[in-house]
Write an enzyme that holds these catalytic residues in place. Structure first.
Site, PDB file in Angstrom:
ATOM      1  N   ASN A 244       0.826  -1.219   0.000  1.00  0.00           N
ATOM      2  CA  ASN A 244       0.000   0.000   0.000  1.00  0.00           C
ATOM      3  C   ASN A 244       0.848   1.252   0.000  1.00  0.00           C
ATOM      4  O   ASN A 244       1.966   1.260   0.530  1.00  0.00           O
ATOM      5  CB  ASN A 244      -0.880   0.075   1.261  1.00  0.00           C
TER       6      ASN A 244
ATOM      7  N   ASP B  39       0.592   4.634   1.917  1.00  0.00           N
ATOM      8  CA  ASP B  39      -0.124   5.195   3.080  1.00  0.00           C
ATOM      9  C   ASP B  39      -0.094   6.720   3.016  1.00  0.00           C
ATOM     10  O   ASP B  39       0.994   7.326   3.019  1.00  0.00           O
ATOM     11  CB  ASP B  39       0.543   4.746   4.387  1.00  0.00           C
TER      12      ASP B  39
ATOM     13  N   ASP C  12       2.859  -5.099  12.830  1.00  0.00           N
ATOM     14  CA  ASP C  12       3.591  -5.784  11.746  1.00  0.00           C
ATOM     15  C   ASP C  12       5.046  -6.023  12.151  1.00  0.00           C
ATOM     16  O   ASP C  12       5.632  -7.064  11.839  1.00  0.00           O
ATOM     17  CB  ASP C  12       3.538  -4.946  10.462  1.00  0.00           C
TER      18      ASP C  12
ATOM     19  N   GLY D 191      -1.682  -4.237  23.127  1.00  0.00           N
ATOM     20  CA  GLY D 191      -1.404  -2.808  23.285  1.00  0.00           C
ATOM     21  C   GLY D 191      -0.489  -2.577  24.483  1.00  0.00           C
ATOM     22  O   GLY D 191       0.524  -3.272  24.659  1.00  0.00           O
TER      23      GLY D 191
ATOM     24  N   GLY E 166       1.177  -1.158   3.990  1.00  0.00           N
ATOM     25  CA  GLY E 166       0.487  -2.414   3.682  1.00  0.00           C
ATOM     26  C   GLY E 166       0.980  -3.438   4.689  1.00  0.00           C
ATOM     27  O   GLY E 166       2.189  -3.532   4.935  1.00  0.00           O
TER      28      GLY E 166
ATOM     29  N   SER F 287       9.434   2.999   9.588  1.00  0.00           N
ATOM     30  CA  SER F 287       9.651   3.015  11.046  1.00  0.00           C
ATOM     31  C   SER F 287      10.235   1.697  11.564  1.00  0.00           C
ATOM     32  O   SER F 287      10.617   1.610  12.730  1.00  0.00           O
ATOM     33  CB  SER F 287       8.320   3.284  11.764  1.00  0.00           C
TER      34      SER F 287
HETATM   35  O1  RIB Z   1      -0.585  -2.407   9.782  1.00  0.00           O
HETATM   36  C1  RIB Z   1      -0.393  -1.123   9.258  1.00  0.00           C
HETATM   37  C2  RIB Z   1      -0.777  -1.096   7.805  1.00  0.00           C
HETATM   38  O2  RIB Z   1      -2.168  -1.342   7.687  1.00  0.00           O
HETATM   39  C3  RIB Z   1      -0.556   0.232   7.117  1.00  0.00           C
HETATM   40  O3  RIB Z   1       0.736   0.365   6.576  1.00  0.00           O
HETATM   41  C4  RIB Z   1      -1.679   0.287   6.094  1.00  0.00           C
HETATM   42  O4  RIB Z   1      -1.241   0.237   4.775  1.00  0.00           O
HETATM   43  C5  RIB Z   1      -2.614  -0.865   6.437  1.00  0.00           C
HETATM   44  O5  RIB Z   1      -2.497  -1.896   5.560  1.00  0.00           O
END
Ligand code: RIB
Length: 297
Positions: free
Chosen positions: A10, A12, A246, A216, A38, A285
């Site tokens: 993606n 963003d 992620d 969290g 993404g 990041s």
């Molecule tokens: O987990 C974060 C991601 O979720 C973002 O980078 C965004 O693109 C969505 O897919």
């Protein structure tokens, strides 16, 4: 040991806001920044920066031409990334508030154009020594999971964003699940925010799987073979929590695949995601293993 991540890519569009919008509100944003993201791309970058050999498969489109380069700069193999010239790239609109929290509006674009032929071609290069990583931002997960199971790959699923398509997946094939507490409740089909109640229910549904829950500020917990292992967060000043999950997924999985025990892998993942939230953006990041090891909390 190779990791195939068949997942989203993606662009963003991140808007800095005082607070997350409420229904009917119009709000001036302070800035707009454009980042690579993404869940698929972010997890590939995290896995590679954690030191694994990673192959990303998926599709980009118009406006996302730079995403392949982002993967390559992180050391990810991109032979299985297709560029669809007539289709818009997957993208998001992200509000990032003054506490670093976010909310994300997703447009699938090219991520929803994965073909059966593409799945067959990609999977023909992988086998039982390899690990498949999936999220829920592309259209072909049923076929990918069937094929990977047939070939004996280890299957890792992050059922995010959770929607009705998850129930159609052959979930009994999954070896490792990564979920936050909301996704865990949706997967369990119960209304609870008690991690132990969620795990009780998920263990009954998926007795063979390793279940990893991120909670969290309350840390994380992993359930595997009747044992629950808990991990606290490393407190930092958060500027942007996008891609923290992620990063956690990539580093935890890298730890397990490199032979760390569950506690060590949770600790590594917790450190890595803490570093990630001190920096803006999604993929940019995500720290390297060296940066995580050098970071003083
Ligand atoms: O987990 C974060 C991601 O979720 C973002 O980078 C965004 O693109 C969505 O897919």
């Amino acid at each position: 040991m190779r990791v195939l991540n068949f997942g989203s890519l993606n662009v963003d569009y991140v808007y800095k806001v005082d607070h997350i919008l409420v229904r009917g509100e119009t709000l001036q944003s302070g800035s707009r920044r454009i980042f690579s993201g993404g869940k698929g791309l972010n997890q590939s970058v995290a896995l590679a920066r954690a030191g694994l050999e990673v192959y990303h498969a998926g599709s980009t489109g118009q406006g996302g031409e730079f995403l392949t380069g982002v993967l390559e700069d992180a050391g990810v193999h991109t032979d299985f990334v297709r560029v669809l010239k007539d289709t818009p790239c997957g993208h998001t609109v992200i509000q990032n508030d003054k506490d670093g929290d976010n909310c994300i509006l997703l447009f699938g674009g090219a991520n929803q154009c994965i073909t059966d032929e593409q799945v067959d071609e990609v999977l023909s290069h992988f086998g039982s020594e390899d690990t498949l990583v999936l999220q829920n931002e592309i259209n072909a997960n049923v076929k990918i999971m069937e094929k990977a199971h047939e070939k004996g790959l280890t299957i890792v699923l992050n059922p995010s964003p959770f929607d009705e398509k998850i129930a159609a997946l052959p979930l009994s094939y999954v070896d490792i699940f990564f979920m936050n507490e909301i996704e865990a409740a949706q997967m369990a089909g119960i209304r609870s925010d008690d991690p132990d109640a969620l795990l009780d229910s998920l263990e009954a549904k998926f007795p063979e799987a390793r279940l990893v829950l991120t909670l969290g500020g309350a840390g994380s917990v992993c359930s595997f073979r009747g044992e629950r292992t808990r991990q606290q967060i490393y407190p930092v000043h958060a500027v942007d929590t996008t891609a923290a999950g992620d990063t956690f997924t990539g580093f935890f999985l890298s730890g397990i695949l490199r032979g760390l025990d569950t506690k060590e892998a949770l600790d590594l993942a917790s450190r890595a995601s803490a570093v990630a939230v001190t920096r803006p953006g999604a993929a940019p990041s995500i720290p390297t293993l060296k940066e995580v090891e050098a970071y003083r909390f």
